[in-house]
Design an enzyme around this catalytic site. Structure first.
Site, PDB file in Angstrom:
ATOM      1  N   ARG A  19       0.357  -1.574   0.329  1.00 33.07           N
ATOM      2  CA  ARG A  19      -0.358   0.304  -0.216  1.00 33.07           C
ATOM      3  C   ARG A  19       1.390   1.156  -0.199  1.00 33.07           C
ATOM      4  O   ARG A  19       1.923   1.525   0.308  1.00 33.07           O
ATOM      5  CB  ARG A  19      -1.250   0.019   1.110  1.00 33.07           C
ATOM      6  CG  ARG A  19      -1.781   0.207   1.439  1.00 33.07           C
ATOM      7  CD  ARG A  19      -2.604   0.016   2.138  1.00 33.07           C
ATOM      8  NE  ARG A  19      -2.433   0.801   3.802  1.00 33.07           N
ATOM      9  CZ  ARG A  19      -3.618   1.109   4.681  1.00 33.07           C
ATOM     10  NH1 ARG A  19      -4.632   0.894   4.545  1.00 33.07           N
ATOM     11  NH2 ARG A  19      -3.148   1.975   5.657  1.00 33.07           N
ATOM     12  N   THR A  57      -1.097   7.419  -0.691  1.00 35.49           N
ATOM     13  CA  THR A  57      -2.714   7.050  -1.772  1.00 35.49           C
ATOM     14  C   THR A  57      -3.125   6.282  -0.622  1.00 35.49           C
ATOM     15  O   THR A  57      -4.651   6.631  -1.570  1.00 35.49           O
ATOM     16  CB  THR A  57      -2.131   7.409  -3.140  1.00 35.49           C
ATOM     17  OG1 THR A  57      -1.725   6.126  -3.272  1.00 35.49           O
ATOM     18  CG2 THR A  57      -1.218   8.495  -4.043  1.00 35.49           C
ATOM     19  N   ASP A  93       0.539  -3.362  11.909  1.00 41.02           N
ATOM     20  CA  ASP A  93       1.346  -3.729  10.512  1.00 41.02           C
ATOM     21  C   ASP A  93       1.333  -4.644  10.504  1.00 41.02           C
ATOM     22  O   ASP A  93       2.556  -5.389  10.691  1.00 41.02           O
ATOM     23  CB  ASP A  93       2.536  -2.375   9.928  1.00 41.02           C
ATOM     24  CG  ASP A  93       2.423  -2.418   8.243  1.00 41.02           C
ATOM     25  OD1 ASP A  93       2.773  -3.960   8.262  1.00 41.02           O
ATOM     26  OD2 ASP A  93       2.689  -1.604   7.526  1.00 41.02           O
ATOM     27  N   ASP A 124       4.971  -5.713   8.750  1.00 45.51           N
ATOM     28  CA  ASP A 124       5.796  -5.409   9.751  1.00 45.51           C
ATOM     29  C   ASP A 124       5.837  -6.728  11.131  1.00 45.51           C
ATOM     30  O   ASP A 124       6.749  -6.704  11.441  1.00 45.51           O
ATOM     31  CB  ASP A 124       5.801  -4.009  10.003  1.00 45.51           C
ATOM     32  CG  ASP A 124       5.952  -3.032   8.656  1.00 45.51           C
ATOM     33  OD1 ASP A 124       6.488  -3.424   7.825  1.00 45.51           O
ATOM     34  OD2 ASP A 124       5.942  -1.271   9.490  1.00 45.51           O
TER      35      ASP A 124
HETATM   36  O1  LIG Z   1      -7.486  -3.043   3.006  1.00 50.78           O
HETATM   37  P1  LIG Z   1      -6.330  -1.694   2.523  1.00 50.78           P
HETATM   38  O2  LIG Z   1      -6.179  -0.581   2.829  1.00 50.78           O
HETATM   39  O3  LIG Z   1      -5.855  -2.593   1.136  1.00 50.78           O
HETATM   40  O4  LIG Z   1      -4.702  -2.400   3.582  1.00 50.78           O
HETATM   41  C1  LIG Z   1      -4.857  -4.059   3.860  1.00 50.78           C
HETATM   42  C2  LIG Z   1      -3.158  -4.316   2.900  1.00 50.78           C
HETATM   43  O5  LIG Z   1      -2.337  -3.417   3.729  1.00 50.78           O
HETATM   44  C3  LIG Z   1      -1.553  -4.669   4.374  1.00 50.78           C
HETATM   45  O6  LIG Z   1      -0.372  -4.938   3.604  1.00 50.78           O
HETATM   46  P2  LIG Z   1       0.656  -4.197   3.079  1.00 50.78           P
HETATM   47  O7  LIG Z   1       0.168  -2.670   2.149  1.00 50.78           O
HETATM   48  O8  LIG Z   1       1.019  -3.101   3.804  1.00 50.78           O
HETATM   49  O9  LIG Z   1       1.825  -4.577   2.446  1.00 50.78           O
HETATM   50  P3  LIG Z   1       2.680  -5.961   3.556  1.00 50.78           P
HETATM   51  O10 LIG Z   1       1.943  -7.002   3.507  1.00 50.78           O
HETATM   52  O11 LIG Z   1       3.726  -5.666   2.569  1.00 50.78           O
HETATM   53  O12 LIG Z   1       2.900  -5.597   4.920  1.00 50.78           O
HETATM   54  C4  LIG Z   1      -1.916  -6.177   4.693  1.00 50.78           C
HETATM   55  O13 LIG Z   1      -1.968  -7.144   4.410  1.00 50.78           O
HETATM   56  C5  LIG Z   1      -2.920  -5.620   3.410  1.00 50.78           C
HETATM   57  O14 LIG Z   1      -2.816  -6.013   2.030  1.00 50.78           O
HETATM   58  O1  LIG Z   2      -4.495  -1.391   9.831  1.00 53.00           O
HETATM   59  C1  LIG Z   2      -3.656  -1.736   8.528  1.00 53.00           C
HETATM   60  C2  LIG Z   2      -4.340  -1.283   7.928  1.00 53.00           C
HETATM   61  C3  LIG Z   2      -3.301  -1.829   6.627  1.00 53.00           C
HETATM   62  N1  LIG Z   2      -2.314  -2.533   7.279  1.00 53.00           N
HETATM   63  C4  LIG Z   2      -2.142  -3.071   7.884  1.00 53.00           C
HETATM   64  O2  LIG Z   2      -1.323  -3.994   8.236  1.00 53.00           O
HETATM   65  N2  LIG Z   2      -2.520  -2.974   8.875  1.00 53.00           N
HETATM   66 MG   LIG Z   3       2.200  -3.365   5.723  1.00 52.32          MG
END
Ligand SMILES: O=P(O)(O)OC[C@H]1O[C@H](OP(=O)(O)OP(=O)(O)O)[C@H](O)[C@@H]1O
Ligand SMILES: O=c1cc[nH]c(=O)[nH]1
Ligand SMILES: [Mg+2]
Length: 207
Positions: free
Chosen positions: A102, A106, A198, A201
Protein backbone atom coordinates in the site's frame (compact mmCIF):
# COMPACT_ATOMS: atom_id res chain seq x y z
CA UNK A 1 -22.34 -9.81 0.87
CA UNK A 2 -22.26 -12.75 3.26
CA UNK A 3 -19.89 -12.32 6.17
CA UNK A 4 -18.99 -14.57 9.07
CA UNK A 5 -17.38 -13.26 12.24
CA UNK A 6 -15.82 -16.26 13.95
CA UNK A 7 -16.93 -15.87 17.54
CA UNK A 8 -14.97 -18.31 19.69
CA UNK A 9 -13.07 -17.78 22.94
CA UNK A 10 -9.89 -19.40 21.59
CA UNK A 11 -10.00 -17.22 18.47
CA UNK A 12 -10.56 -14.16 20.65
CA UNK A 13 -7.56 -15.05 22.84
CA UNK A 14 -5.31 -15.43 19.78
CA UNK A 15 -6.57 -12.14 18.36
CA UNK A 16 -5.68 -10.54 21.69
CA UNK A 17 -2.09 -11.78 21.32
CA UNK A 18 -2.00 -10.27 17.84
CA UNK A 19 -3.36 -6.95 19.06
CA UNK A 20 -0.96 -6.75 22.03
CA UNK A 21 1.93 -4.45 21.13
CA UNK A 22 4.18 -6.46 23.46
CA UNK A 23 3.95 -9.57 21.23
CA UNK A 24 7.25 -9.87 19.36
CA UNK A 25 7.53 -11.02 15.73
CA UNK A 26 7.77 -14.70 16.66
CA UNK A 27 4.77 -14.56 19.01
CA UNK A 28 2.80 -12.66 16.38
CA UNK A 29 3.58 -15.21 13.65
CA UNK A 30 2.68 -18.11 15.94
CA UNK A 31 -0.68 -16.59 16.95
CA UNK A 32 -1.45 -15.72 13.31
CA UNK A 33 -0.83 -19.29 12.19
CA UNK A 34 -3.07 -20.70 14.90
CA UNK A 35 -5.87 -18.20 14.31
CA UNK A 36 -5.72 -18.85 10.56
CA UNK A 37 -6.38 -22.51 11.28
CA UNK A 38 -9.63 -21.57 13.06
CA UNK A 39 -10.73 -19.08 10.40
CA UNK A 40 -10.14 -21.50 7.52
CA UNK A 41 -11.75 -24.36 9.45
CA UNK A 42 -14.91 -22.27 9.81
CA UNK A 43 -14.69 -20.85 6.29
CA UNK A 44 -14.76 -24.28 4.69
CA UNK A 45 -17.50 -25.71 6.91
CA UNK A 46 -20.19 -25.70 4.20
CA UNK A 47 -17.98 -26.71 1.26
CA UNK A 48 -19.51 -29.43 -0.92
CA UNK A 49 -18.10 -32.92 -0.41
CA UNK A 50 -18.19 -36.09 -2.45
CA UNK A 51 -18.47 -39.60 -1.14
CA UNK A 52 -16.23 -42.51 -1.97
CA UNK A 53 -15.75 -46.05 -0.78
CA UNK A 54 -13.00 -46.69 1.74
CA UNK A 55 -11.89 -49.90 3.41
CA UNK A 56 -11.16 -49.82 7.12
CA UNK A 57 -9.22 -52.80 8.56
CA UNK A 58 -12.65 -54.23 9.43
CA UNK A 59 -15.14 -53.32 6.72
CA UNK A 60 -15.97 -51.16 3.74
CA UNK A 61 -17.61 -47.80 4.48
CA UNK A 62 -18.31 -44.46 2.88
CA UNK A 63 -15.73 -41.70 3.21
CA UNK A 64 -15.93 -38.05 2.16
CA UNK A 65 -13.54 -35.57 0.62
CA UNK A 66 -13.86 -32.00 -0.66
CA UNK A 67 -15.50 -32.04 -4.07
CA UNK A 68 -13.33 -29.18 -5.27
CA UNK A 69 -10.22 -28.24 -3.23
CA UNK A 70 -9.79 -24.46 -3.47
CA UNK A 71 -7.01 -22.25 -4.72
CA UNK A 72 -5.33 -20.45 -1.81
CA UNK A 73 -4.05 -16.95 -2.56
CA UNK A 74 -1.94 -15.26 0.12
CA UNK A 75 -1.51 -11.52 -0.43
CA UNK A 76 2.16 -10.75 0.24
CA UNK A 77 3.68 -9.95 2.50
CA UNK A 78 1.28 -10.29 5.41
CA UNK A 79 -0.76 -13.16 3.94
CA UNK A 80 2.37 -15.33 3.85
CA UNK A 81 1.87 -15.94 7.56
CA UNK A 82 -1.48 -17.58 6.84
CA UNK A 83 -0.78 -19.84 3.89
CA UNK A 84 1.15 -22.62 5.61
CA UNK A 85 -1.65 -23.39 8.09
CA UNK A 86 -4.38 -23.06 5.47
CA UNK A 87 -2.45 -25.47 3.24
CA UNK A 88 -1.95 -27.89 6.13
CA UNK A 89 -5.73 -28.02 6.59
CA UNK A 90 -6.39 -28.44 2.85
CA UNK A 91 -3.34 -30.30 1.52
CA UNK A 92 -4.89 -30.79 -1.95
CA UNK A 93 -5.23 -27.03 -2.46
CA UNK A 94 -3.28 -25.24 -5.16
CA UNK A 95 -1.59 -21.95 -4.24
CA UNK A 96 -1.31 -18.70 -6.18
CA UNK A 97 0.40 -15.49 -5.09
CA UNK A 98 -0.34 -11.78 -5.26
CA UNK A 99 2.13 -9.17 -3.97
CA UNK A 100 0.89 -5.69 -3.07
CA UNK A 101 2.30 -2.83 -1.02
CA UNK A 102 0.00 0.00 0.00
CA UNK A 103 1.31 3.42 -0.97
CA UNK A 104 1.76 5.36 2.27
CA UNK A 105 0.44 8.63 0.79
CA UNK A 106 -2.39 7.58 -1.51
CA UNK A 107 -3.22 4.35 0.39
CA UNK A 108 -3.68 2.67 -3.01
CA UNK A 109 -2.26 -0.86 -3.48
CA UNK A 110 0.88 -0.99 -5.65
CA UNK A 111 1.20 -4.41 -7.34
CA UNK A 112 4.60 -6.14 -7.53
CA UNK A 113 3.77 -9.83 -7.97
CA UNK A 114 1.05 -11.81 -9.70
CA UNK A 115 1.39 -15.58 -9.97
CA UNK A 116 -2.01 -17.14 -10.61
CA UNK A 117 -3.41 -19.92 -12.80
CA UNK A 118 -4.85 -18.54 -16.07
CA UNK A 119 -8.25 -20.19 -15.72
CA UNK A 120 -10.08 -20.03 -12.41
CA UNK A 121 -13.54 -20.96 -13.67
CA UNK A 122 -15.21 -23.45 -11.36
CA UNK A 123 -12.49 -23.16 -8.74
CA UNK A 124 -13.28 -21.78 -5.27
CA UNK A 125 -10.63 -19.25 -4.20
CA UNK A 126 -9.61 -18.34 -0.65
CA UNK A 127 -7.74 -15.04 -0.43
CA UNK A 128 -5.59 -14.86 2.70
CA UNK A 129 -4.75 -11.40 4.07
CA UNK A 130 -4.82 -10.57 7.78
CA UNK A 131 -5.99 -6.98 7.19
CA UNK A 132 -9.00 -5.55 5.38
CA UNK A 133 -8.58 -1.80 5.90
CA UNK A 134 -9.81 0.47 3.06
CA UNK A 135 -10.43 -2.72 1.08
CA UNK A 136 -8.31 -1.48 -1.84
CA UNK A 137 -5.87 -4.39 -1.69
CA UNK A 138 -8.59 -7.04 -1.43
CA UNK A 139 -10.71 -5.52 -4.21
CA UNK A 140 -7.61 -5.32 -6.45
CA UNK A 141 -6.82 -8.98 -5.73
CA UNK A 142 -10.37 -10.08 -6.46
CA UNK A 143 -10.33 -8.02 -9.70
CA UNK A 144 -7.41 -10.24 -10.81
CA UNK A 145 -9.26 -13.40 -9.84
CA UNK A 146 -12.54 -12.44 -11.51
CA UNK A 147 -10.65 -11.51 -14.68
CA UNK A 148 -9.51 -15.15 -14.76
CA UNK A 149 -13.05 -16.48 -14.35
CA UNK A 150 -13.37 -16.89 -10.58
CA UNK A 151 -16.98 -16.81 -9.39
CA UNK A 152 -16.61 -18.07 -5.82
CA UNK A 153 -14.19 -16.07 -3.65
CA UNK A 154 -13.77 -16.11 0.12
CA UNK A 155 -11.75 -13.33 1.76
CA UNK A 156 -10.17 -14.66 4.97
CA UNK A 157 -9.04 -11.70 7.08
CA UNK A 158 -8.12 -11.56 10.74
CA UNK A 159 -9.38 -8.01 11.22
CA UNK A 160 -11.72 -5.98 9.02
CA UNK A 161 -12.65 -2.30 9.13
CA UNK A 162 -16.27 -1.40 8.33
CA UNK A 163 -14.91 0.74 5.47
CA UNK A 164 -13.26 -2.33 3.94
CA UNK A 165 -16.40 -4.43 4.37
CA UNK A 166 -18.39 -1.74 2.53
CA UNK A 167 -15.79 -1.52 -0.26
CA UNK A 168 -15.86 -5.29 -0.72
CA UNK A 169 -19.62 -5.39 -0.72
CA UNK A 170 -19.91 -2.48 -3.18
CA UNK A 171 -17.32 -4.03 -5.53
CA UNK A 172 -20.10 -6.29 -6.80
CA UNK A 173 -17.67 -9.21 -6.83
CA UNK A 174 -18.80 -12.74 -5.90
CA UNK A 175 -17.15 -12.69 -2.48
CA UNK A 176 -17.90 -13.53 1.12
CA UNK A 177 -15.87 -12.48 4.14
CA UNK A 178 -14.66 -14.61 7.04
CA UNK A 179 -12.99 -12.66 9.85
CA UNK A 180 -12.26 -12.75 13.56
CA UNK A 181 -13.38 -9.15 14.10
CA UNK A 182 -15.00 -6.14 12.50
CA UNK A 183 -13.23 -3.29 14.28
CA UNK A 184 -14.29 0.30 14.90
CA UNK A 185 -12.85 2.01 11.82
CA UNK A 186 -9.75 3.58 10.27
CA UNK A 187 -7.52 6.37 11.57
CA UNK A 188 -6.11 9.23 9.45
CA UNK A 189 -3.29 6.93 8.25
CA UNK A 190 -5.88 4.32 7.23
CA UNK A 191 -4.79 1.91 9.93
CA UNK A 192 -7.48 -0.19 11.52
CA UNK A 193 -8.51 0.94 15.04
CA UNK A 194 -7.97 -0.73 17.43
CA UNK A 195 -6.47 -3.19 14.91
CA UNK A 196 -3.08 -4.75 15.47
CA UNK A 197 -0.72 -2.39 13.63
CA UNK A 198 1.04 -3.31 10.39
CA UNK A 199 0.60 -7.06 9.95
CA UNK A 200 3.53 -7.31 7.53
CA UNK A 201 5.95 -5.40 9.76
CA UNK A 202 4.84 -7.31 12.83
CA UNK A 203 5.77 -10.63 11.20
CA UNK A 204 8.83 -9.72 9.17
CA UNK A 205 10.05 -6.31 10.36
CA UNK A 206 9.70 -2.96 8.57
CA UNK A 207 9.90 -2.90 4.78
O1 LIG B 1 -7.35 -2.60 2.80
P1 LIG B 1 -6.13 -1.81 2.46
O2 LIG B 1 -6.27 -0.35 2.82
O3 LIG B 1 -5.69 -1.99 1.05
O4 LIG B 1 -4.96 -2.31 3.43
C1 LIG B 1 -4.73 -3.65 3.67
C2 LIG B 1 -3.42 -4.10 3.11
O5 LIG B 1 -2.36 -3.49 3.85
C3 LIG B 1 -1.48 -4.52 4.34
O6 LIG B 1 -0.46 -4.80 3.45
P2 LIG B 1 0.73 -3.75 3.19
O7 LIG B 1 0.40 -2.88 2.02
O8 LIG B 1 1.09 -3.05 4.47
O9 LIG B 1 1.89 -4.69 2.73
P3 LIG B 1 2.75 -5.73 3.59
O10 LIG B 1 1.88 -6.94 3.75
O11 LIG B 1 3.95 -5.97 2.75
O12 LIG B 1 3.09 -5.10 4.92
C4 LIG B 1 -2.41 -5.70 4.49
O13 LIG B 1 -1.73 -6.91 4.61
C5 LIG B 1 -3.29 -5.59 3.29
O14 LIG B 1 -2.75 -6.20 2.13
O1 LIG C 1 -4.22 -1.50 10.13
C1 LIG C 1 -3.68 -1.85 9.06
C2 LIG C 1 -4.06 -1.33 7.80
C3 LIG C 1 -3.42 -1.76 6.68
N1 LIG C 1 -2.43 -2.66 6.79
C4 LIG C 1 -2.05 -3.18 7.98
O2 LIG C 1 -1.14 -4.02 8.04
N2 LIG C 1 -2.67 -2.75 9.08
MG1 LIG D 1 2.34 -3.65 5.75
Amino acid sequence: MDSLVVDHPLAAALLTTLRDERSDNAAFRYALRRLTQMLVYEAIRDAPVEQFEVRTPVATTIGVRLRQPPLLVPVLRAGLGMVEQAHALIPQARVGFVGLARDEKTFEPVPYLESLPDDLSGLPVYVLDPMLATGGSMVHTIDLLVARGATDVTAVCVVAAPEGVTALSESGHPVRLVTASIDDGLNEDKYIVPGLGDAGDRQFGPR
